[in-house]
Design a protein around this motif. Structure first.
Motif, PDB file in Angstrom:
ATOM      1  N   LEU A 116      28.663   1.427 -50.928  1.00 41.39           N
ATOM      2  CA  LEU A 116      29.051   2.665 -50.248  1.00 41.39           C
ATOM      3  C   LEU A 116      27.922   3.688 -50.295  1.00 41.39           C
ATOM      4  CD1 LEU A 116      32.786   3.261 -51.303  1.00 41.39           C
ATOM      5  CD2 LEU A 116      31.895   2.286 -49.187  1.00 41.39           C
ATOM      6  N   LYS A 117      27.261   3.785 -51.440  1.00 42.34           N
ATOM      7  CA  LYS A 117      26.139   4.722 -51.558  1.00 42.34           C
ATOM      8  C   LYS A 117      25.036   4.348 -50.567  1.00 42.34           C
ATOM      9  CE  LYS A 117      24.844   5.698 -55.865  1.00 42.34           C
ATOM     10  NZ  LYS A 117      24.634   5.542 -57.327  1.00 42.34           N
ATOM     11  N   PHE A 118      24.770   3.055 -50.439  1.00 43.12           N
ATOM     12  CA  PHE A 118      23.752   2.581 -49.490  1.00 43.12           C
ATOM     13  C   PHE A 118      24.148   2.952 -48.054  1.00 43.12           C
ATOM     14  CE2 PHE A 118      22.286  -0.684 -46.512  1.00 43.12           C
ATOM     15  CZ  PHE A 118      20.916  -0.525 -46.649  1.00 43.12           C
ATOM     16  N   LEU A 119      25.431   2.744 -47.730  1.00 41.17           N
ATOM     17  CA  LEU A 119      25.906   3.032 -46.376  1.00 41.17           C
ATOM     18  C   LEU A 119      25.868   4.528 -46.055  1.00 41.17           C
ATOM     19  CD1 LEU A 119      28.931   0.551 -46.269  1.00 41.17           C
ATOM     20  CD2 LEU A 119      26.818   0.363 -44.949  1.00 41.17           C
ATOM     21  N   CYS A 120      25.890   5.367 -47.088  1.00 39.70           N
ATOM     22  CA  CYS A 120      25.880   6.819 -46.889  1.00 39.70           C
ATOM     23  C   CYS A 120      24.469   7.411 -46.914  1.00 39.70           C
ATOM     24  CB  CYS A 120      26.741   7.509 -47.954  1.00 39.70           C
ATOM     25  SG  CYS A 120      28.503   7.234 -47.707  1.00 39.70           S
ATOM     26  N   LEU A 121      23.431   6.552 -47.005  1.00 38.95           N
ATOM     27  CA  LEU A 121      22.042   7.029 -47.113  1.00 38.95           C
ATOM     28  C   LEU A 121      21.652   8.019 -46.014  1.00 38.95           C
ATOM     29  CD1 LEU A 121      19.857   4.038 -48.335  1.00 38.95           C
ATOM     30  CD2 LEU A 121      19.995   6.325 -49.335  1.00 38.95           C
ATOM     31  N   GLY A 122      22.022   7.746 -44.780  1.00 37.34           N
ATOM     32  CA  GLY A 122      21.638   8.635 -43.679  1.00 37.34           C
ATOM     33  C   GLY A 122      22.442   9.920 -43.643  1.00 37.34           C
ATOM     34  N   ARG A 123      23.535   9.970 -44.381  1.00 34.69           N
ATOM     35  CA  ARG A 123      24.467  11.091 -44.320  1.00 34.69           C
ATOM     36  C   ARG A 123      24.345  12.017 -45.538  1.00 34.69           C
ATOM     37  NH1 ARG A 123      29.067  11.551 -41.182  1.00 34.69           N
ATOM     38  NH2 ARG A 123      28.752   9.470 -40.362  1.00 34.69           N
ATOM     39  N   VAL A 124      24.019  11.409 -46.677  1.00 29.55           N
ATOM     40  CA  VAL A 124      23.950  12.155 -47.937  1.00 29.55           C
ATOM     41  C   VAL A 124      22.521  12.062 -48.473  1.00 29.55           C
ATOM     42  CG1 VAL A 124      24.850  12.317 -50.297  1.00 29.55           C
ATOM     43  CG2 VAL A 124      26.369  11.603 -48.447  1.00 29.55           C
ATOM     44  N   GLY A 125      22.003  13.177 -48.976  1.00 29.65           N
ATOM     45  CA  GLY A 125      20.637  13.211 -49.516  1.00 29.65           C
ATOM     46  C   GLY A 125      20.473  12.272 -50.709  1.00 29.65           C
ATOM     47  N   LYS A 126      19.239  11.780 -50.891  1.00 26.59           N
ATOM     48  CA  LYS A 126      18.946  10.818 -51.956  1.00 26.59           C
ATOM     49  C   LYS A 126      19.258  11.378 -53.346  1.00 26.59           C
ATOM     50  CE  LYS A 126      15.632   7.081 -51.885  1.00 26.59           C
ATOM     51  NZ  LYS A 126      14.273   6.665 -51.608  1.00 26.59           N
ATOM     52  N   ARG A 127      18.918  12.653 -53.556  1.00 29.40           N
ATOM     53  CA  ARG A 127      19.165  13.283 -54.862  1.00 29.40           C
ATOM     54  C   ARG A 127      20.648  13.285 -55.194  1.00 29.40           C
ATOM     55  NH1 ARG A 127      15.085  17.905 -54.734  1.00 29.40           N
ATOM     56  NH2 ARG A 127      13.300  16.955 -55.743  1.00 29.40           N
ATOM     57  N   LYS A 128      21.451  13.677 -54.203  1.00 32.20           N
ATOM     58  CA  LYS A 128      22.905  13.715 -54.419  1.00 32.20           C
ATOM     59  C   LYS A 128      23.437  12.325 -54.726  1.00 32.20           C
ATOM     60  CE  LYS A 128      24.260  17.800 -51.778  1.00 32.20           C
ATOM     61  NZ  LYS A 128      24.958  18.290 -50.580  1.00 32.20           N
ATOM     62  N   LEU A 129      22.929  11.334 -53.989  1.00 29.64           N
ATOM     63  CA  LEU A 129      23.405   9.958 -54.188  1.00 29.64           C
ATOM     64  C   LEU A 129      23.047   9.433 -55.573  1.00 29.64           C
ATOM     65  CD1 LEU A 129      22.833   8.163 -50.753  1.00 29.64           C
ATOM     66  CD2 LEU A 129      25.009   8.689 -51.849  1.00 29.64           C
ATOM     67  N   GLU A 130      21.901   9.869 -56.097  1.00 29.78           N
ATOM     68  CA  GLU A 130      21.497   9.423 -57.437  1.00 29.78           C
ATOM     69  C   GLU A 130      22.466   9.912 -58.509  1.00 29.78           C
ATOM     70  OE1 GLU A 130      17.472  10.757 -57.841  1.00 29.78           O
ATOM     71  OE2 GLU A 130      16.687   9.180 -56.513  1.00 29.78           O
ATOM     72  N   ARG A 131      23.096  11.084 -58.246  1.00 26.40           N
ATOM     73  CA  ARG A 131      24.037  11.649 -59.220  1.00 26.40           C
ATOM     74  C   ARG A 131      25.434  11.034 -59.113  1.00 26.40           C
ATOM     75  NH1 ARG A 131      21.192  16.727 -58.154  1.00 26.40           N
ATOM     76  NH2 ARG A 131      22.725  17.259 -56.584  1.00 26.40           N
ATOM     77  N   VAL A 132      25.680  10.305 -58.026  1.00 23.45           N
ATOM     78  CA  VAL A 132      27.008   9.706 -57.815  1.00 23.45           C
ATOM     79  C   VAL A 132      27.219   8.542 -58.778  1.00 23.45           C
ATOM     80  CG1 VAL A 132      28.388   8.364 -56.167  1.00 23.45           C
ATOM     81  CG2 VAL A 132      27.231  10.435 -55.411  1.00 23.45           C
ATOM     82  N   GLN A 133      28.240   8.670 -59.629  1.00 23.72           N
ATOM     83  CA  GLN A 133      28.554   7.624 -60.613  1.00 23.72           C
ATOM     84  C   GLN A 133      29.904   6.941 -60.351  1.00 23.72           C
ATOM     85  OE1 GLN A 133      26.314   6.768 -63.086  1.00 23.72           O
ATOM     86  NE2 GLN A 133      24.997   8.184 -61.954  1.00 23.72           N
ATOM     87  N   SER A 134      30.689   7.537 -59.450  1.00 21.21           N
ATOM     88  CA  SER A 134      32.024   6.979 -59.172  1.00 21.21           C
ATOM     89  C   SER A 134      32.391   7.260 -57.722  1.00 21.21           C
ATOM     90  CB  SER A 134      33.066   7.628 -60.088  1.00 21.21           C
ATOM     91  OG  SER A 134      33.235   8.993 -59.728  1.00 21.21           O
TER      92      SER A 134
END
Length: 199
Positions: A23-41
């Motif tokens: 899901l994080k990979f699929l959201c790459l174009g929508r959510v910034g990389k920094r924010k995605l790195e903080r996503v744990q759940s």
């Protein structure tokens, strides 16, 4: 408790760590990389999407797409149940349309593309549906109906759907939908009469 947040919590608990990574990979174009790195759940991801207004109770398209790409039909059913509950509280004809959708999904089968085109779902959207649900014919039908309903909004009625079915020569399915509508109407009448007699 907010039913929408309860839905997101239940979807989140149903995700494995591998699915969260997808899901994080699929959201790459929508959510910034920094924010995605903080996503744990899943909840972390949904919180970000809520903050960006990509996810709202009335706009579940993105979540539906994400879960569809994971092939998590069990979680997609939870979304359907949530939408059915929200629709039942929102519009009087929504419950009737939902019942009609169930009948169409059970009976249309391989001719679903013809019905989707009759409902003015574009060929691009139809191709996308086929890619998203390669193994589930029923999910293809349901998704095409959902796209039509979202596009037409208050013009998406059971009568319109029955007309489209008849235009596609799917008269048996149209008859089943109409019979169900008549049965629902008579049940509603009898419930109203019985509640009046109690009063």
């Amino acid at each position: 408790m907010d039913p929408f947040l309860v839905l997101l919590h239940s979807v989140s608990t149903g995700l494995s760590s591998a699915e969260l990574t997808e899901l994080k990979f699929l959201c790459l174009g929508r959510v910034g990389k920094r924010k995605l790195e903080r996503v744990q759940s899943g909840l972390d991801l949904f919180t970000v999407l809520l903050e960006q207004s990509d996810l709202e109770p009335g706009r579940l398209g993105l979540l539906r797409e994400l879960l569809g790409s994971l092939r998590r039909h069990d979680l997609l059913r939870r979304l359907d149940d949530f939408e059915a509950g929200a629709a039942a509280g929102a519009a009087p004809g929504a419950a009737d349309l939902r019942a009609a959708f169930d009948i169409v999904c059970d009976h249309v089968g391989r001719d679903w593309r013809r019905l989707a085109r009759q409902l003015k779902v574009s060929d691009t959207r139809i191709d996308g549906i086929e890619e998203r649900y390669p193994r589930s014919l029923m999910e293809r039908v349901r998704e095409s109906l959902r796209i039509w309903k979202d596009a037409e909004r208050e013009n998406a009625t059971v009568e319109h759907l029955v007309g489209a079915l008849r235009a596609c020569q799917m008269n048996l399915v149209a008859d089943l939908v109409e019979e169900e509508q008549q049965a629902r109407a008579s049940r509603n009448e009898s419930e109203a009469v019985s509640s009046m007699s109690w009063d």
